[in-house]
Design a protein around this motif. Structure first.
Motif, PDB file in Angstrom:
ATOM      1  N   GLY A  95       3.720   3.842  -1.508  1.00 21.44           N
ATOM      2  CA  GLY A  95       3.667   3.470  -2.912  1.00 21.44           C
ATOM      3  C   GLY A  95       4.879   2.736  -3.439  1.00 21.44           C
ATOM      4  N   ALA A  98       4.789  -2.997  -3.401  1.00 20.93           N
ATOM      5  CA  ALA A  98       3.672  -3.580  -4.145  1.00 20.93           C
ATOM      6  C   ALA A  98       2.883  -4.597  -3.328  1.00 20.93           C
ATOM      7  N   ASP A  99       3.468  -5.142  -2.276  1.00 18.91           N
ATOM      8  CA  ASP A  99       2.841  -6.253  -1.562  1.00 18.91           C
ATOM      9  C   ASP A  99       2.228  -5.847  -0.221  1.00 18.91           C
ATOM     10  N   ILE A 100       1.553  -4.688  -0.204  1.00 14.01           N
ATOM     11  CA  ILE A 100       0.962  -4.229   1.064  1.00 14.01           C
ATOM     12  C   ILE A 100      -0.540  -3.972   0.943  1.00 14.01           C
ATOM     13  N   ASP A 101      -1.192  -4.663   0.035  1.00 12.28           N
ATOM     14  CA  ASP A 101      -2.630  -4.468  -0.161  1.00 12.28           C
ATOM     15  C   ASP A 101      -3.444  -4.772   1.091  1.00 12.28           C
ATOM     16  N   ASP A 102      -2.916  -5.578   1.998  1.00 12.88           N
ATOM     17  CA  ASP A 102      -3.642  -5.963   3.200  1.00 12.88           C
ATOM     18  C   ASP A 102      -3.360  -5.062   4.398  1.00 12.88           C
TER      19      ASP A 102
END
Length: 142
Positions: A95, A98-102
């Motif tokens: 958490g 922020a830039d790990i949606d993939d």
């Protein structure tokens, strides 16, 4: 997803920032009693390249067992990491970034302790308590 890549994150209040490199990014979820007590749910960690994780700010740690400690922000209380004492390996809280949606979920620890109120979907490895303990106590690992 271009790899390897640098990622940046921070605690809720911004007093602590984190940077790391990811070459084989995976998410891991832990449902053990301590993680659930600490986070009020599962603890989600992100696999980062060894030696690349750096925190800047007033990190506070709490030794939660004979073998582990947990890092957190003393201002906002954000969970920063789970760390094993013997080898000093830090497993950062997913958490923070922020830039790990993939990044895919690949592993659940203590899956048989997951509360009935939630379940993680998808095709990933789910280790029971017995399997998790065997993995961490095996001389070769897994």
């Amino acid at each position: 997803m271009t790899l390897p890549r640098d990622i940046k994150g921070r605690c809720l209040c911004g007093a602590i920032t984190a940077t790391a490199m990811i070459s084989n990014p995976i998410l891991r979820a832990c449902h053990c009693d301590m993680c659930r007590q600490h986070t009020s749910g599962m603890f989600m960690s992100l696999a980062v390249d060894e030696g690349s994780l750096v925190f800047d700010g007033p990190v506070t740690t709490f030794r939660s067992s004979d073998w582990a400690e947990r890092g957190f922000c003393p201002t906002c209380g954000s969970t920063l990491f789970y760390s094993t004492i013997e080898d000093g390996a830090r497993h950062p809280a997913a958490g923070l970034f922020a830039d790990i949606d993939d990044v895919p979920l690949k592993l659940e620890f203590f899956s048989d302790k997951c509360p009935a109120g939630y379940a993680l979907s998808g095709d990933h490895r789910r280790l029971t308590t017995e399997q998790t303990i065997a993995m961490f106590t095996s001389p070769e690992g897994d």
